[in-house]
Design a protein around this motif. Structure first.
Motif, PDB file in Angstrom:
ATOM      1  N   PRO A  53      15.077 -25.691  63.020  1.00 56.40           N
ATOM      2  CA  PRO A  53      14.841 -26.213  64.162  1.00 56.40           C
ATOM      3  C   PRO A  53      13.987 -27.799  64.056  1.00 56.40           C
ATOM      4  O   PRO A  53      14.161 -28.657  64.831  1.00 56.40           O
ATOM      5  CB  PRO A  53      13.930 -25.276  65.062  1.00 56.40           C
ATOM      6  N   LEU A  54      13.219 -27.719  62.920  1.00 61.76           N
ATOM      7  CA  LEU A  54      12.713 -28.924  62.860  1.00 61.76           C
ATOM      8  C   LEU A  54      13.741 -30.042  62.442  1.00 61.76           C
ATOM      9  O   LEU A  54      13.587 -31.023  63.008  1.00 61.76           O
ATOM     10  CB  LEU A  54      11.411 -28.754  61.392  1.00 61.76           C
ATOM     11  N   LYS A  55      14.495 -29.754  61.536  1.00 60.56           N
ATOM     12  CA  LYS A  55      15.582 -30.888  61.221  1.00 60.56           C
ATOM     13  C   LYS A  55      16.409 -31.304  62.235  1.00 60.56           C
ATOM     14  O   LYS A  55      16.692 -32.189  62.473  1.00 60.56           O
ATOM     15  CB  LYS A  55      16.198 -30.204  60.022  1.00 60.56           C
ATOM     16  N   GLN A  56      16.822 -30.203  63.020  1.00 58.38           N
ATOM     17  CA  GLN A  56      17.705 -30.345  64.356  1.00 58.38           C
ATOM     18  C   GLN A  56      16.945 -31.186  65.288  1.00 58.38           C
ATOM     19  O   GLN A  56      17.200 -32.040  65.992  1.00 58.38           O
ATOM     20  CB  GLN A  56      18.003 -29.003  64.888  1.00 58.38           C
ATOM     21  N   GLY A  57      15.433 -30.980  65.404  1.00 60.38           N
ATOM     22  CA  GLY A  57      14.966 -31.637  66.514  1.00 60.38           C
ATOM     23  C   GLY A  57      14.616 -33.244  66.006  1.00 60.38           C
ATOM     24  O   GLY A  57      14.510 -33.989  66.800  1.00 60.38           O
ATOM     25  N   LEU A  58      14.727 -33.275  64.810  1.00 63.86           N
ATOM     26  CA  LEU A  58      14.436 -34.949  64.124  1.00 63.86           C
ATOM     27  C   LEU A  58      15.774 -35.707  64.273  1.00 63.86           C
ATOM     28  O   LEU A  58      15.680 -36.994  64.045  1.00 63.86           O
ATOM     29  CB  LEU A  58      14.238 -34.856  62.630  1.00 63.86           C
ATOM     30  N   GLN A  59      16.827 -35.007  64.837  1.00 65.61           N
ATOM     31  CA  GLN A  59      18.055 -35.743  64.962  1.00 65.61           C
ATOM     32  C   GLN A  59      18.005 -36.704  66.192  1.00 65.61           C
ATOM     33  O   GLN A  59      18.625 -37.858  66.232  1.00 65.61           O
ATOM     34  CB  GLN A  59      19.145 -34.622  65.280  1.00 65.61           C
ATOM     35  N   ALA A  60      16.862 -36.529  67.026  1.00 63.65           N
ATOM     36  CA  ALA A  60      16.717 -37.311  67.995  1.00 63.65           C
ATOM     37  C   ALA A  60      16.334 -38.693  67.557  1.00 63.65           C
ATOM     38  O   ALA A  60      16.117 -39.831  68.095  1.00 63.65           O
ATOM     39  CB  ALA A  60      15.618 -36.946  69.087  1.00 63.65           C
ATOM     40  N   PHE A  61      15.815 -38.692  66.448  1.00 62.81           N
ATOM     41  CA  PHE A  61      15.138 -40.073  65.980  1.00 62.81           C
ATOM     42  C   PHE A  61      16.097 -40.333  64.597  1.00 62.81           C
ATOM     43  O   PHE A  61      15.562 -40.857  63.435  1.00 62.81           O
ATOM     44  CB  PHE A  61      13.718 -39.692  65.255  1.00 62.81           C
ATOM     45  N   ALA A  62      17.436 -40.180  64.502  1.00 60.83           N
ATOM     46  CA  ALA A  62      18.474 -40.619  63.593  1.00 60.83           C
ATOM     47  C   ALA A  62      18.504 -42.106  63.380  1.00 60.83           C
ATOM     48  O   ALA A  62      18.914 -42.433  61.981  1.00 60.83           O
ATOM     49  CB  ALA A  62      19.681 -40.146  63.852  1.00 60.83           C
ATOM     50  N   ASN A  63      17.979 -43.001  63.935  1.00 56.56           N
ATOM     51  CA  ASN A  63      17.711 -44.349  63.960  1.00 56.56           C
ATOM     52  C   ASN A  63      16.574 -44.658  63.094  1.00 56.56           C
ATOM     53  O   ASN A  63      16.485 -45.965  62.722  1.00 56.56           O
ATOM     54  CB  ASN A  63      17.895 -45.194  65.178  1.00 56.56           C
ATOM     55  N   VAL A  64      15.801 -43.974  62.974  1.00 53.97           N
ATOM     56  CA  VAL A  64      14.292 -44.200  62.276  1.00 53.97           C
ATOM     57  C   VAL A  64      14.537 -43.929  60.751  1.00 53.97           C
ATOM     58  O   VAL A  64      15.217 -42.942  60.310  1.00 53.97           O
ATOM     59  CB  VAL A  64      13.347 -43.151  62.526  1.00 53.97           C
ATOM     60  N   GLY A  79       9.988 -35.907  70.811  1.00 53.20           N
ATOM     61  CA  GLY A  79       9.916 -35.161  69.352  1.00 53.20           C
ATOM     62  C   GLY A  79       9.880 -33.682  69.876  1.00 53.20           C
ATOM     63  O   GLY A  79      10.146 -33.154  70.737  1.00 53.20           O
ATOM     64  N   VAL A  80       9.526 -32.926  68.668  1.00 44.91           N
ATOM     65  CA  VAL A  80       9.756 -31.364  68.518  1.00 44.91           C
ATOM     66  C   VAL A  80       8.458 -30.817  68.045  1.00 44.91           C
ATOM     67  O   VAL A  80       7.818 -31.355  67.393  1.00 44.91           O
ATOM     68  CB  VAL A  80      10.922 -31.064  67.976  1.00 44.91           C
ATOM     69  N   PHE A  81       8.077 -29.660  68.541  1.00 43.42           N
ATOM     70  CA  PHE A  81       6.836 -28.951  68.103  1.00 43.42           C
ATOM     71  C   PHE A  81       7.505 -27.708  67.825  1.00 43.42           C
ATOM     72  O   PHE A  81       7.987 -26.697  68.603  1.00 43.42           O
ATOM     73  CB  PHE A  81       5.928 -29.081  69.128  1.00 43.42           C
ATOM     74  N   VAL A  82       7.206 -27.074  66.720  1.00 41.16           N
ATOM     75  CA  VAL A  82       7.820 -25.828  66.246  1.00 41.16           C
ATOM     76  C   VAL A  82       6.674 -25.037  65.871  1.00 41.16           C
ATOM     77  O   VAL A  82       5.884 -25.371  64.756  1.00 41.16           O
ATOM     78  CB  VAL A  82       8.880 -25.983  64.886  1.00 41.16           C
ATOM     79  N   ILE A  83       6.466 -23.796  66.282  1.00 45.11           N
ATOM     80  CA  ILE A  83       5.539 -22.918  66.241  1.00 45.11           C
ATOM     81  C   ILE A  83       6.237 -21.838  65.403  1.00 45.11           C
ATOM     82  O   ILE A  83       7.199 -21.074  65.771  1.00 45.11           O
ATOM     83  CB  ILE A  83       4.671 -22.363  67.282  1.00 45.11           C
TER      84      ILE A  83
END
Length: 351
Positions: free
Chosen positions: A167-178, A282-286
């Motif tokens: 889920p962390l990597k999936q959430g970071l897809q929102a910042f693919a341009n970074v 961004g994403v917060f994963v617990i």
């Protein structure tokens, strides 16, 4: 890509760790009853519950394997285990048991050596969680912690921690341009750095940050992470109730096995802080313990856990609505999933 032989090797590897943890618990319990009987006894687990635990374990290992097979993290993580430290510190675990038994029997939950300074720390933190010597304040405790947790969970601590990576990597897809090296990830209550090490393997170019209340555990984390060539751990001693970072600074935030050790109001403060420092989108994963709402069949295990291992806030955590707390802070699209004895929450900050 991992092959069938590798999968069989992995399953054997994990079963070996599981049997090791089980053997240690059986031997230590029998020895405790022989030399230092205590009022705190583990309640016997019903056969049907044991069967469900085994099924959950098998499902965890299968998921762990599949995530490696899909390239979410390298195959090498499946076999990552600090055997040298485990063999080095395992005798110390046994030598420390009489103190743990005595502390548990006499309910000495704030028993610290005279050289440990506990001033300035929150009251809920100044205690011997798990009856461990030195609480979270000593280098001795930091050295033994990973081994003790692996024994407690039968070698599944890291497989459960790894459930945050997909889920962390999936959430970071929102910042693919970074650019990858500009992606910032914060691990709150990073402890000895095991979670940060796993994140580094999955995201080799990201900028990783970690906070923890314990200087001793941060020293251990720095030692662990510095084993990676070129790694410059960005670790800070900080209370998660007041994170020392700018608003909207991190592309993702993680937190593993913290919330069950916090009082309810403090859980909300920590969640609010994680919302503040996470960027919009961004994403917060617990990752934390299972709860009654998702694992009612595991209630016998949960009910005995807080008594056996001195987890004073766990009983409240069992029924606490963390999804509601996350939404109260402002997170949206909160989803949950369970893996063995752990529960993963994935929350998104609105873009």
């Amino acid at each position: 890509m991992p092959d069938t032989l590798t999968k069989l090797t992995y399953q054997t590897f994990q079963q070996g760790k599981n049997y090791f943890g089980l053997a240690h618990k059986i031997l230590s319990t029998r020895l405790m009853n022989l030399v230092s009987p205590t009022e705190i006894q583990s309640r016997p687990i019903a056969p049907d519950t044991l069967l469900k635990i085994q099924q959950r374990l098998n499902q965890l290992l299968e998921t762990d394997w599949q995530d490696a097979e899909q390239g979410i993290y390298p195959e090498s993580l499946l076999f990552d285990n600090p055997w040298d430290e485990f063999f080095l510190y395992y005798p110390a675990v046994w030598l420390d048991l009489p103190q743990i038994w005595q502390r548990a029997k006499q309910k000495q939950h704030q028993d610290f050596p005279p050289d440990i300074n506990t001033e300035g720390y929150p009251n809920y933190y100044v205690r011997n969680f798990h009856h461990q010597t030195g609480g979270y304040f000593s280098d001795f405790s930091a050295k033994l912690y990973d081994l003790q947790v692996e024994i407690l969970f039968g070698g599944t601590a890291d497989p459960m921690r790894r459930r945050i990576l997909a889920p962390l990597k999936q959430g970071l897809q929102a910042f693919a341009n970074v650019p990858p090296h500009q992606v910032r990830i914060l691990d709150v209550a990073c402890g000895t750095g095991r979670t940060l090490k796993l994140i580094r393997a999955a995201l080799p170019e990201a900028s990783l940050f970690g906070t923890d209340l314990s200087p001793a555990y941060l020293r251990k984390a720095n030692q662990l992470l510095s084993q990676n060539p070129g790694e410059l751990p960005q670790l800070l001693q900080a209370n998660a109730e007041e994170l020392p970072y700018l608003d909207n600074y991190f592309h993702a935030t993680t937190c593993v096995f913290l919330f069950h050790e916090l009082p309810g109001p403090v859980r909300q403060k920590v969640i609010d802080q994680c919302f503040r420092v996470t960027q919009p989108g961004g994403v917060f994963v617990i990752c934390d313990s299972i709860q009654v709402s998702d694992s009612p069949d595991m209630i016998p295990v949960m009910e005995s856990f807080h008594e056996t291992f001195h987890e004073p806030f766990y009983k409240h955590y069992m029924t606490d609505n963390l999804v509601e707390r996350l939404e109260k802070a402002g997170f949206q699209n909160v989803t949950t999933q369970t893996h063995f004895m752990s529960k993963v929450f994935v929350a998104h900050k609105p873009a």
